[in-house]
Design a protein around this motif. Structure first.
Motif, PDB file in Angstrom:
ATOM      1  N   VAL A 109       0.771  -1.005   0.070  1.00  0.00           N
ATOM      2  CA  VAL A 109      -0.257  -0.008  -0.239  1.00  0.00           C
ATOM      3  C   VAL A 109       0.950   1.297   0.159  1.00  0.00           C
ATOM      4  O   VAL A 109       1.833   1.443   0.976  1.00  0.00           O
ATOM      5  N   PRO A 110       0.741   2.017  -1.056  1.00  0.00           N
ATOM      6  CA  PRO A 110       1.526   3.112  -1.173  1.00  0.00           C
ATOM      7  C   PRO A 110       1.577   4.109   0.073  1.00  0.00           C
ATOM      8  O   PRO A 110       0.566   4.511   0.624  1.00  0.00           O
ATOM      9  N   GLY A 111       2.826   4.543   0.639  1.00  0.00           N
ATOM     10  CA  GLY A 111       3.003   5.440   1.809  1.00  0.00           C
ATOM     11  C   GLY A 111       2.697   4.982   2.928  1.00  0.00           C
ATOM     12  O   GLY A 111       2.703   5.599   4.052  1.00  0.00           O
ATOM     13  N   PHE A 112       2.297   3.526   3.212  1.00  0.00           N
ATOM     14  CA  PHE A 112       2.058   2.680   4.485  1.00  0.00           C
ATOM     15  C   PHE A 112       3.431   2.180   4.929  1.00  0.00           C
ATOM     16  O   PHE A 112       3.934   1.576   4.302  1.00  0.00           O
ATOM     17  N   VAL A 113       3.877   2.305   5.997  1.00  0.00           N
ATOM     18  CA  VAL A 113       4.852   1.786   6.883  1.00  0.00           C
ATOM     19  C   VAL A 113       4.323   1.015   7.887  1.00  0.00           C
ATOM     20  O   VAL A 113       3.642   1.217   8.701  1.00  0.00           O
ATOM     21  N   VAL A 114       4.358  -0.471   7.991  1.00  0.00           N
ATOM     22  CA  VAL A 114       4.414  -1.419   9.152  1.00  0.00           C
ATOM     23  C   VAL A 114       5.304  -1.500   9.995  1.00  0.00           C
ATOM     24  O   VAL A 114       6.491  -2.057   9.752  1.00  0.00           O
ATOM     25  N   GLY A 115       5.295  -1.042  11.087  1.00  0.00           N
ATOM     26  CA  GLY A 115       6.306  -1.092  12.047  1.00  0.00           C
ATOM     27  C   GLY A 115       6.277  -2.276  13.006  1.00  0.00           C
ATOM     28  O   GLY A 115       5.517  -2.312  14.251  1.00  0.00           O
ATOM     29  N   ASP A 116       6.801  -3.625  12.585  1.00  0.00           N
ATOM     30  CA  ASP A 116       6.800  -4.726  13.545  1.00  0.00           C
ATOM     31  C   ASP A 116       8.298  -5.062  13.690  1.00  0.00           C
ATOM     32  O   ASP A 116       8.387  -6.394  14.278  1.00  0.00           O
ATOM     33  N   THR A 117       9.035  -4.209  13.537  1.00  0.00           N
ATOM     34  CA  THR A 117      10.768  -4.381  13.956  1.00  0.00           C
ATOM     35  C   THR A 117      11.037  -3.115  14.563  1.00  0.00           C
ATOM     36  O   THR A 117      10.658  -2.020  14.286  1.00  0.00           O
ATOM     37  N   LEU A 118      12.268  -3.467  15.589  1.00  0.00           N
ATOM     38  CA  LEU A 118      12.552  -1.901  16.039  1.00  0.00           C
ATOM     39  C   LEU A 118      13.797  -1.641  14.839  1.00  0.00           C
ATOM     40  O   LEU A 118      14.706  -2.289  14.749  1.00  0.00           O
ATOM     41  N   THR A 119      13.223  -0.553  14.419  1.00  0.00           N
ATOM     42  CA  THR A 119      14.149  -0.151  13.101  1.00  0.00           C
ATOM     43  C   THR A 119      13.869   1.337  13.113  1.00  0.00           C
ATOM     44  O   THR A 119      12.658   1.976  13.276  1.00  0.00           O
ATOM     45  N   THR A 120      14.596   1.848  12.043  1.00  0.00           N
ATOM     46  CA  THR A 120      14.483   3.491  11.608  1.00  0.00           C
ATOM     47  C   THR A 120      13.963   3.683  10.204  1.00  0.00           C
ATOM     48  O   THR A 120      14.354   3.273   9.524  1.00  0.00           O
ATOM     49  N   HIS A 121      12.764   4.298  10.090  1.00  0.00           N
ATOM     50  CA  HIS A 121      12.072   4.680   8.868  1.00  0.00           C
ATOM     51  C   HIS A 121      12.371   6.082   8.607  1.00  0.00           C
ATOM     52  O   HIS A 121      11.762   6.943   9.280  1.00  0.00           O
ATOM     53  N   CYS A 122      13.033   6.429   7.429  1.00  0.00           N
ATOM     54  CA  CYS A 122      13.107   7.891   7.036  1.00  0.00           C
ATOM     55  C   CYS A 122      12.114   8.266   5.948  1.00  0.00           C
ATOM     56  O   CYS A 122      11.944   7.567   4.987  1.00  0.00           O
ATOM     57  N   ILE A 123      11.287   9.028   6.433  1.00  0.00           N
ATOM     58  CA  ILE A 123       9.922   9.132   5.493  1.00  0.00           C
ATOM     59  C   ILE A 123       9.915  10.653   5.251  1.00  0.00           C
ATOM     60  O   ILE A 123       9.995  11.633   5.747  1.00  0.00           O
ATOM     61  N   GLU A 124       9.667  10.766   3.921  1.00  0.00           N
ATOM     62  CA  GLU A 124       9.502  11.840   3.094  1.00  0.00           C
ATOM     63  C   GLU A 124       8.072  12.561   3.013  1.00  0.00           C
ATOM     64  O   GLU A 124       7.242  11.815   2.667  1.00  0.00           O
ATOM     65  N   THR A 125       7.809  13.719   3.713  1.00  0.00           N
ATOM     66  CA  THR A 125       6.660  14.417   3.648  1.00  0.00           C
ATOM     67  C   THR A 125       6.570  15.692   3.080  1.00  0.00           C
ATOM     68  O   THR A 125       7.652  15.710   2.376  1.00  0.00           O
ATOM     69  N   ARG A 126       5.503  16.292   2.793  1.00  0.00           N
ATOM     70  CA  ARG A 126       5.481  17.374   1.834  1.00  0.00           C
ATOM     71  C   ARG A 126       6.084  18.425   2.527  1.00  0.00           C
ATOM     72  O   ARG A 126       6.574  19.465   1.622  1.00  0.00           O
ATOM     73  N   ASN A 127       6.427  18.345   3.726  1.00  0.00           N
ATOM     74  CA  ASN A 127       7.187  19.580   4.520  1.00  0.00           C
ATOM     75  C   ASN A 127       8.491  19.232   5.110  1.00  0.00           C
ATOM     76  O   ASN A 127       9.226  19.662   5.757  1.00  0.00           O
ATOM     77  N   GLY A 128       9.087  18.001   4.592  1.00  0.00           N
ATOM     78  CA  GLY A 128      10.296  17.656   4.648  1.00  0.00           C
ATOM     79  C   GLY A 128      10.542  16.371   5.258  1.00  0.00           C
ATOM     80  O   GLY A 128       9.474  15.482   5.461  1.00  0.00           O
ATOM     81  N   LYS A 129      11.769  15.854   5.689  1.00  0.00           N
ATOM     82  CA  LYS A 129      11.695  14.355   6.191  1.00  0.00           C
ATOM     83  C   LYS A 129      11.807  14.294   7.476  1.00  0.00           C
ATOM     84  O   LYS A 129      11.699  15.288   8.141  1.00  0.00           O
TER      85      LYS A 129
END
Length: 312
Positions: free
Chosen positions: A114-134
């Motif tokens: 699913v575009p834009g969806f992140v499932v957090g089932d592990t301890l890790t870092t996600h770098c997410i790009e938003t309209r106003n920055g990371k």
């Protein structure tokens, strides 16, 4: 500033015993309550054009909700995808199988890509790009003892000793994630956990023996601009210095009568590196009311009960 909506503990599909079947829709009225309340949260995300939505875990009462409940949940979050709003879905204890592995009820979003969806089932870092920055989001799903330790390692140890060892082991893993953070990008720790100084409600009975309590000191790190929590159903800020804010938004609906007097809502955040503002936004949800009646000496107990209920 990056605008974020933080909600948690939806528990869609729970509390059916407090509802009835709506003859028009065929659905339990409590499911309709939960869907309507979630839709208000999503409405706010769309109306305010937020840059990201973060969910702190416990989407459903268990890991295998009925298809019609999953559909009700998905139809609301689909609106975020349609609006190109990145969304992080964290796995809570109720989203896991009883063996404590994976997030069965949420992994479908990753499997389907699913575009834009992140499932957090592990301890890790996600770098997410938003309209106003990371934004950097460290996901810390619900952890059980078996996630970090083997049975042999805990043999002969007291509960306090096991807790201490688990905390130290988690501290090392978390430190590994922190070392790789970009110091110029705002960072959120999104975690589903029981903190040692939280005021608890119904959830204290829902996770007995399965999880462990973590010290607040593990969360109040200067590298975090905001700590978004899930699991505890009562809204509270655990860090009065607000440096960083450590926030349980609480559940969006009352799950049972132990939450009768609790406010329900979500949190709106405005974030940049080194600066954050947040606001709790109350939701108008169905009232739970306890009516105490003594019928021990009544000739017509049913009549006395009906009269007491009629007052409300």
């Amino acid at each position: 500033m990056i605008k974020i909506l933080h909600l948690s503990d939806i528990h869609m599909g729970s509390g059916f015993s407090h509802g009835r079947i709506n003859p028009t829709t065929g659905l339990n009225t409590r499911l309709e309550d939960f869907v309507n309340t979630l839709s208000i949260c999503i409405d706010r995300a769309l109306t305010d054009a937020v840059d990201m939505v973060i969910f702190g875990g416990d989407a459903f009462p268990d890991a295998t909700p009925p298809p019609y409940v999953q559909q009700a949940f998905a139809s609301q979050f689909r609106r975020l995808m349609d609006a190109n709003i990145p969304t992080v879905l964290l796995v809570g204890n109720h989203d896991q199988h009883s063996q404590g592995q994976g997030g069965a009820s949420l992994n479908i979003y990753r499997t389907l890509g699913v575009p834009g969806f992140v499932v957090g089932d592990t301890l890790t870092t996600h770098c997410i790009e938003t309209r106003n920055g990371k934004v950097q989001v460290i996901t810390l799903p619900w952890l059980t003892r078996s996630t970090l330790m083997t049975r042999q390692e805990t043999e002969g140890s007291s509960l306090a000793q096991v807790n201490q060892l688990l905390t130290e082991r988690l501290r090392v893993v978390l430190e590994g994630e922190i070392r790789h953070l970009d110091p110029d990008v705002p960072t959120i720790l999104l975690a589903h956990l029981m903190s040692d100084n939280a005021t608890l409600g119904a959830e204290r009975f829902l996770a007995v023996g399965k999880g462990f309590t973590l010290p607040l000191s593990l969360l109040t790190r200067p590298c975090f601009d905001y700590v978004a929590l899930g699991h505890v159903h009562r809204h509270q800020n655990l860090n009065k210095s607000n440096n960083p804010p450590v926030i349980y938004p609480g559940s969006i609906e009352r799950v049972d009568f132990s939450e009768e007097k609790e406010d329900k809502g979500y949190v709106m955040i405005e974030l940049e590196r080194g600066k954050v503002e947040w606001e709790f936004c109350p939701l108008t949800v169905r009232t739970f009311r306890t009516i105490e009646v003594d019928v021990s000496k009544a000739d017509d107990p049913q009549g006395v009960l009906m009269k007491a209920i009629a007052k409300y």
